[in-house]
Motif scaffolding. Structure first.
Motif, PDB file in Angstrom:
ATOM      1  N   LYS A  17       0.969  -1.219   0.060  1.00 11.45           N
ATOM      2  CA  LYS A  17      -0.033   0.049   0.092  1.00 11.45           C
ATOM      3  C   LYS A  17       0.751   1.400   0.060  1.00 11.45           C
ATOM      4  N   GLU A  18       1.821   1.245   0.822  1.00  8.88           N
ATOM      5  CA  GLU A  18       2.804   2.520   0.811  1.00  8.88           C
ATOM      6  C   GLU A  18       3.415   2.442  -0.585  1.00  8.88           C
ATOM      7  N   THR A  19       3.725   1.456  -1.239  1.00  9.44           N
ATOM      8  CA  THR A  19       4.418   1.553  -2.548  1.00  9.44           C
ATOM      9  C   THR A  19       3.549   2.237  -3.544  1.00  9.44           C
ATOM     10  N   VAL A  20       2.287   1.783  -3.456  1.00 10.69           N
ATOM     11  CA  VAL A  20       1.200   2.322  -4.571  1.00 10.69           C
ATOM     12  C   VAL A  20       0.991   3.807  -4.330  1.00 10.69           C
ATOM     13  N   CYS A  21       0.940   3.979  -2.989  1.00 14.58           N
ATOM     14  CA  CYS A  21       0.637   5.520  -2.527  1.00 14.58           C
ATOM     15  C   CYS A  21       1.769   6.473  -3.036  1.00 14.58           C
ATOM     16  N   PHE A  31      -2.339   3.053 -10.331  1.00 21.86           N
ATOM     17  CA  PHE A  31      -2.644   1.920  -9.743  1.00 21.86           C
ATOM     18  C   PHE A  31      -3.486   0.870 -10.539  1.00 21.86           C
ATOM     19  N   MET A  32      -2.932   0.097 -11.471  1.00 19.30           N
ATOM     20  CA  MET A  32      -3.665  -0.912 -12.276  1.00 19.30           C
ATOM     21  C   MET A  32      -4.514  -2.252 -11.683  1.00 19.30           C
ATOM     22  N   LEU A  33      -3.796  -2.954 -10.946  1.00 14.30           N
ATOM     23  CA  LEU A  33      -4.374  -4.078 -10.447  1.00 14.30           C
ATOM     24  C   LEU A  33      -3.433  -4.844  -9.317  1.00 14.30           C
ATOM     25  N   ALA A  45       4.957 -23.247  -4.238  1.00  9.72           N
ATOM     26  CA  ALA A  45       5.377 -22.950  -2.867  1.00  9.72           C
ATOM     27  C   ALA A  45       4.420 -22.305  -1.892  1.00  9.72           C
ATOM     28  N   PRO A  46       4.186 -22.614  -0.916  1.00  7.70           N
ATOM     29  CA  PRO A  46       3.151 -22.029   0.054  1.00  7.70           C
ATOM     30  C   PRO A  46       3.790 -20.678   0.438  1.00  7.70           C
ATOM     31  N   ASP A  47       3.648 -19.560  -0.183  1.00 11.49           N
ATOM     32  CA  ASP A  47       4.388 -18.349   0.044  1.00 11.49           C
ATOM     33  C   ASP A  47       3.293 -17.046  -0.348  1.00 11.49           C
ATOM     34  N   PRO A  48       2.542 -16.742   0.697  1.00  9.13           N
ATOM     35  CA  PRO A  48       1.772 -15.668   0.482  1.00  9.13           C
ATOM     36  C   PRO A  48       2.557 -14.359  -0.068  1.00  9.13           C
ATOM     37  N   TYR A  49       1.722 -13.639  -0.968  1.00  9.64           N
ATOM     38  CA  TYR A  49       2.340 -12.397  -1.621  1.00  9.64           C
ATOM     39  C   TYR A  49       0.989 -11.397  -1.917  1.00  9.64           C
ATOM     40  N   MET A  50       1.542 -10.383  -2.221  1.00 17.78           N
ATOM     41  CA  MET A  50       0.681  -9.325  -2.811  1.00 17.78           C
ATOM     42  C   MET A  50       1.494  -8.638  -3.973  1.00 17.78           C
ATOM     43  N   HIS A  51       0.884  -8.969  -5.234  1.00 14.26           N
ATOM     44  CA  HIS A  51       1.564  -8.457  -6.430  1.00 14.26           C
ATOM     45  C   HIS A  51       0.949  -7.231  -6.778  1.00 14.26           C
ATOM     46  N   ILE A  52       1.433  -5.915  -6.833  1.00 12.36           N
ATOM     47  CA  ILE A  52       0.835  -4.777  -7.300  1.00 12.36           C
ATOM     48  C   ILE A  52       1.382  -4.490  -8.816  1.00 12.36           C
ATOM     49  N   PHE A  53       0.721  -3.836  -9.543  1.00  6.54           N
ATOM     50  CA  PHE A  53       0.977  -3.284 -10.814  1.00  6.54           C
ATOM     51  C   PHE A  53       0.675  -1.895 -11.095  1.00  6.54           C
ATOM     52  N   LEU A  54       1.568  -1.021 -11.529  1.00  9.73           N
ATOM     53  CA  LEU A  54       1.590   0.410 -11.699  1.00  9.73           C
ATOM     54  C   LEU A  54       1.981   0.786 -13.219  1.00  9.73           C
ATOM     55  N   ASP A  55       0.959   1.721 -13.707  1.00  7.19           N
ATOM     56  CA  ASP A  55       0.940   1.974 -15.120  1.00  7.19           C
ATOM     57  C   ASP A  55       2.338   2.925 -15.482  1.00  7.19           C
ATOM     58  N   ALA A  56       3.300   2.682 -16.049  1.00 10.65           N
ATOM     59  CA  ALA A  56       4.588   3.490 -15.972  1.00 10.65           C
ATOM     60  C   ALA A  56       4.530   4.009 -17.474  1.00 10.65           C
ATOM     61  N   ASN A  60       3.901   0.236 -20.637  1.00 15.99           N
ATOM     62  CA  ASN A  60       4.905  -0.296 -19.694  1.00 15.99           C
ATOM     63  C   ASN A  60       4.291  -0.566 -18.172  1.00 15.99           C
ATOM     64  N   VAL A  61       4.722  -1.383 -17.599  1.00 14.68           N
ATOM     65  CA  VAL A  61       4.198  -1.743 -16.222  1.00 14.68           C
ATOM     66  C   VAL A  61       5.272  -1.955 -15.221  1.00 14.68           C
ATOM     67  N   LEU A  62       5.165  -1.539 -14.244  1.00 13.78           N
ATOM     68  CA  LEU A  62       6.070  -1.419 -13.197  1.00 13.78           C
ATOM     69  C   LEU A  62       5.121  -2.168 -11.868  1.00 13.78           C
ATOM     70  N   ALA A  63       5.951  -3.385 -11.623  1.00 16.74           N
ATOM     71  CA  ALA A  63       5.145  -4.239 -10.711  1.00 16.74           C
ATOM     72  C   ALA A  63       6.114  -4.486  -9.343  1.00 16.74           C
ATOM     73  N   PHE A  64       5.405  -4.807  -8.350  1.00 16.62           N
ATOM     74  CA  PHE A  64       6.195  -4.997  -6.746  1.00 16.62           C
ATOM     75  C   PHE A  64       5.401  -6.282  -6.349  1.00 16.62           C
ATOM     76  N   PHE A  65       6.335  -6.981  -5.306  1.00 16.94           N
ATOM     77  CA  PHE A  65       5.774  -7.896  -4.681  1.00 16.94           C
ATOM     78  C   PHE A  65       6.064  -7.631  -3.177  1.00 16.94           C
ATOM     79  N   GLU A  66       5.043  -7.802  -2.474  1.00 19.30           N
ATOM     80  CA  GLU A  66       5.406  -7.573  -0.978  1.00 19.30           C
ATOM     81  C   GLU A  66       5.194  -9.243  -0.493  1.00 19.30           C
ATOM     82  N   LEU A  67       6.136  -9.453   0.323  1.00 19.85           N
ATOM     83  CA  LEU A  67       6.424 -10.991   0.594  1.00 19.85           C
ATOM     84  C   LEU A  67       6.462 -11.081   2.299  1.00 19.85           C
ATOM     85  N   PRO A  68       5.326 -11.137   3.033  1.00 24.96           N
ATOM     86  CA  PRO A  68       5.541 -10.895   4.427  1.00 24.96           C
ATOM     87  C   PRO A  68       5.886 -11.883   5.248  1.00 24.96           C
ATOM     88  N   THR A  69       6.197 -13.147   4.647  1.00 27.01           N
ATOM     89  CA  THR A  69       6.722 -14.323   5.238  1.00 27.01           C
ATOM     90  C   THR A  69       8.127 -14.494   5.026  1.00 27.01           C
TER      91      THR A  69
END
Length: 179
Positions: A17-21, A31-33, A45-56, A60-69
């Motif tokens: 969320k901080e990254t999107v904002c 913020f695309m999706l 692999a059991p590895d929860p993540y949030m994958h965010i996509f930003l319109d560059a 062009n799309v810039l994406a990020f993964f938050e990996l809390p574990t």
């Protein structure tokens, strides 16, 4: 076979969320999706993540993964901070200077404007520690790129042999070139 274009480029982030904002506020990126799962689709692999996509821009799309574990983010300590970066193009120098002013007025430390010959850049860090570059074309961009194209293979061969910086493109930072 030929690659059509980059689909997206993905980096890790500390907080989705901080990254999107931040990218919305600082760089006006939409913020695309978001995609979130508890299992990695490719590896299962059991590895929860949030994958965010930003319109560059320009498809062009810039994406990020938050990996809390996963362990806290770090970077390759053998690579200088100036090497790995996200470079985004803006239309012109006026836009580049407006971004510089906007970033600085929001407390972001900005380095530059740096004249690279074919383009001009500013540099700063996002809240995840990723170095970001905004670049605009130089008025002589077409000429510079033509001159660079003419020497690229010679430069690569010399570098491959000597591992020392070839001087074929020294004109970029000297502004001494023939038209």
């Amino acid at each position: 076979m030929k690659i059509d274009r980059i689909h997206h480029v993905a980096y890790r982030c500390k907080d989705a969320k901080e990254t999107v904002c931040w990218y919305q506020q600082m760089l006006n990126m939409d913020f695309m999706l978001a995609i979130a799962e508890d299992q990695v689709p490719s590896t299962k692999a059991p590895d929860p993540y949030m994958h965010i996509f930003l319109d560059a821009g320009g498809g062009n799309v810039l994406a990020f993964f938050e990996l809390p574990t996963q362990p806290s983010m770090s970077r390759d300590l053998n690579t200088p901070t100036w090497v790995q970066h996200i470079a985004l193009r803006v239309a012109n120098r006026e836009t580049l200077l407006r971004y510089k002013e906007h970033l600085e007025s929001n407390g972001v430390e900005v380095l530059g404007v740096t004249d690279h010959g074919a383009f001009h850049s500013i540099y700063f860090f996002d809240p995840n520690g990723h170095r970001v570059e905004l670049a605009c074309p130089d008025p002589d961009e077409a000429l510079m790129l033509k001159k660079l194209d003419a020497v690229k293979w010679e430069m690569l061969e010399e570098w491959n042999t000597t591992k020392r910086a070839p001087k074929h493109a020294a004109f970029l930072h000297q502004r001494e070139f023939q038209q």
